[in-house]
Design a protein around this motif. Structure first.
Motif, short mmCIF file in Angstrom:
data_model
loop_
_atom_site.label_atom_id
_atom_site.label_comp_id
_atom_site.label_asym_id
_atom_site.label_seq_id
_atom_site.Cartn_x
_atom_site.Cartn_y
_atom_site.Cartn_z
N GLN A 3 75.01 30.53 61.95
CA GLN A 3 74.26 31.26 62.97
C GLN A 3 73.80 30.33 64.08
O GLN A 3 73.47 30.78 65.17
CB GLN A 3 73.06 31.96 62.34
CG GLN A 3 73.47 33.07 61.41
CD GLN A 3 72.26 33.77 60.82
OE1 GLN A 3 71.17 33.20 60.72
NE2 GLN A 3 72.45 34.99 60.42
N GLY A 4 73.80 29.03 63.78
CA GLY A 4 73.41 28.04 64.77
C GLY A 4 73.89 26.67 64.36
O GLY A 4 73.99 26.37 63.17
N ILE A 5 74.22 25.86 65.34
CA ILE A 5 74.67 24.48 65.11
C ILE A 5 73.85 23.56 66.00
O ILE A 5 73.78 23.76 67.22
CB ILE A 5 76.17 24.31 65.46
CG1 ILE A 5 77.05 25.22 64.62
CG2 ILE A 5 76.59 22.86 65.34
CD1 ILE A 5 77.15 24.83 63.17
N GLY A 14 75.11 31.34 67.54
CA GLY A 14 76.15 32.35 67.64
C GLY A 14 75.52 33.60 68.25
O GLY A 14 74.31 33.63 68.54
N GLY A 15 76.28 34.62 68.42
CA GLY A 15 75.76 35.86 68.99
C GLY A 15 74.78 36.53 68.05
O GLY A 15 75.10 36.80 66.89
N LEU A 95 81.21 46.27 71.99
CA LEU A 95 80.82 45.25 71.03
C LEU A 95 81.09 45.78 69.62
O LEU A 95 81.14 47.00 69.40
CB LEU A 95 79.33 44.91 71.18
CG LEU A 95 78.93 44.22 72.47
CD1 LEU A 95 77.41 44.23 72.65
CD2 LEU A 95 79.45 42.79 72.50
N ASN A 96 81.24 44.88 68.68
CA ASN A 96 81.50 45.23 67.29
C ASN A 96 80.44 46.22 66.78
O ASN A 96 79.27 46.13 67.15
CB ASN A 96 81.50 43.95 66.45
CG ASN A 96 82.04 44.15 65.07
OD1 ASN A 96 82.90 44.99 64.84
ND2 ASN A 96 81.53 43.38 64.13
N ASN A 97 80.83 47.13 65.93
CA ASN A 97 79.92 48.09 65.28
C ASN A 97 79.14 48.94 66.28
O ASN A 97 78.05 49.42 65.96
CB ASN A 97 78.96 47.38 64.33
CG ASN A 97 79.66 46.78 63.15
OD1 ASN A 97 80.47 47.45 62.50
ND2 ASN A 97 79.39 45.53 62.85
N ASN A 98 79.67 49.10 67.48
CA ASN A 98 79.01 49.88 68.52
C ASN A 98 77.62 49.35 68.90
O ASN A 98 76.76 50.10 69.33
CB ASN A 98 78.93 51.37 68.15
CG ASN A 98 80.30 51.99 68.10
OD1 ASN A 98 81.13 51.76 68.98
ND2 ASN A 98 80.55 52.77 67.07
N TYR A 99 77.42 48.02 68.74
CA TYR A 99 76.18 47.43 69.23
C TYR A 99 76.13 47.66 70.73
O TYR A 99 77.15 47.69 71.41
CB TYR A 99 76.14 45.92 68.98
CG TYR A 99 76.30 45.48 67.55
CD1 TYR A 99 75.66 46.14 66.51
CD2 TYR A 99 77.08 44.38 67.23
CE1 TYR A 99 75.81 45.72 65.20
CE2 TYR A 99 77.23 43.95 65.93
CZ TYR A 99 76.59 44.62 64.91
OH TYR A 99 76.74 44.20 63.62
N GLN A 100 74.92 47.78 71.25
CA GLN A 100 74.75 47.95 72.69
C GLN A 100 74.37 46.65 73.38
O GLN A 100 74.37 46.57 74.60
CB GLN A 100 73.68 49.01 72.95
CG GLN A 100 74.06 50.39 72.39
CD GLN A 100 72.90 51.34 72.44
OE1 GLN A 100 72.30 51.53 73.51
NE2 GLN A 100 72.56 51.92 71.32
N ILE A 101 74.03 45.63 72.57
CA ILE A 101 73.60 44.34 73.10
C ILE A 101 73.93 43.25 72.10
O ILE A 101 73.90 43.48 70.89
CB ILE A 101 72.08 44.34 73.42
CG1 ILE A 101 71.63 43.02 74.04
CG2 ILE A 101 71.26 44.72 72.18
CD1 ILE A 101 70.20 43.03 74.56
N GLU A 102 74.26 42.07 72.62
CA GLU A 102 74.41 40.86 71.82
C GLU A 102 73.93 39.71 72.70
O GLU A 102 74.16 39.72 73.91
CB GLU A 102 75.87 40.66 71.41
CG GLU A 102 76.07 39.53 70.43
CD GLU A 102 77.45 39.52 69.79
OE1 GLU A 102 77.87 38.43 69.37
OE2 GLU A 102 78.11 40.57 69.72
N VAL A 103 73.25 38.73 72.09
CA VAL A 103 72.66 37.64 72.86
C VAL A 103 72.91 36.32 72.14
O VAL A 103 72.80 36.24 70.92
CB VAL A 103 71.13 37.84 73.05
CG1 VAL A 103 70.54 36.72 73.90
CG2 VAL A 103 70.83 39.20 73.67
N GLU A 104 73.25 35.29 72.91
CA GLU A 104 73.38 33.94 72.36
C GLU A 104 72.56 32.99 73.24
O GLU A 104 72.28 33.30 74.39
CB GLU A 104 74.84 33.50 72.30
CG GLU A 104 75.52 33.45 73.63
CD GLU A 104 77.01 33.17 73.55
OE1 GLU A 104 77.59 33.26 72.47
OE2 GLU A 104 77.59 32.87 74.60
#
Length: 110
Positions: A3-5, A14-15, A95-104
């Motif tokens: 989830q993060g590096i 990650g998103g 977006l995957n699974n019909n998400y309406q938002i993704e943020v990184e």
């Protein structure tokens, strides 16, 4: 999948998705998805030694730009407005699974 590096003093995430980490539920409303996506992102950044208040770069993906103002209202609750991060906000076809938002984000860890 990480989830993060952390690389030096930077934490690259990650998103962050609007899925409840305990139940895996996806909220139906855009407002609930926004709150959850920023809460999830904040949790990943904090676990890695940073936070959204220490973000230096944020990328936001929306499925509809009509939601920009709503998203921006949530966003402003999490960042340091006196030293805001660089930000990109783009509309995507889906977006995957019909998400309406993704943020990184990239957060500073000092």
């Amino acid at each position: 999948m990480a989830q993060g590096i952390r690389v030096g003093d930077l934490l690259f995430t990650g998103g962050s998705i609007p899925r409840d980490p305990k139940t895996l539920d996806i909220p139906a409303s855009f407002e609930d998805q926004c709150k959850l996506v920023f809460d999830n992102l904040e949790a990943v950044l904090r676990a890695g030694g940073s936070s959204l208040r220490r973000a230096v770069k944020v990328n936001i993906y929306l499925t509809d730009m009509k939601d920009w103002e709503t998203m921006n209202g949530f966003y402003r609750q999490y960042i340091d407005e006196s030293a805001p991060p660089a930000r990109t906000t783009v509309q995507v076809a889906g977006l995957n699974n019909n998400y309406q938002i993704e943020v990184e984000a990239v957060g500073l860890c000092q």
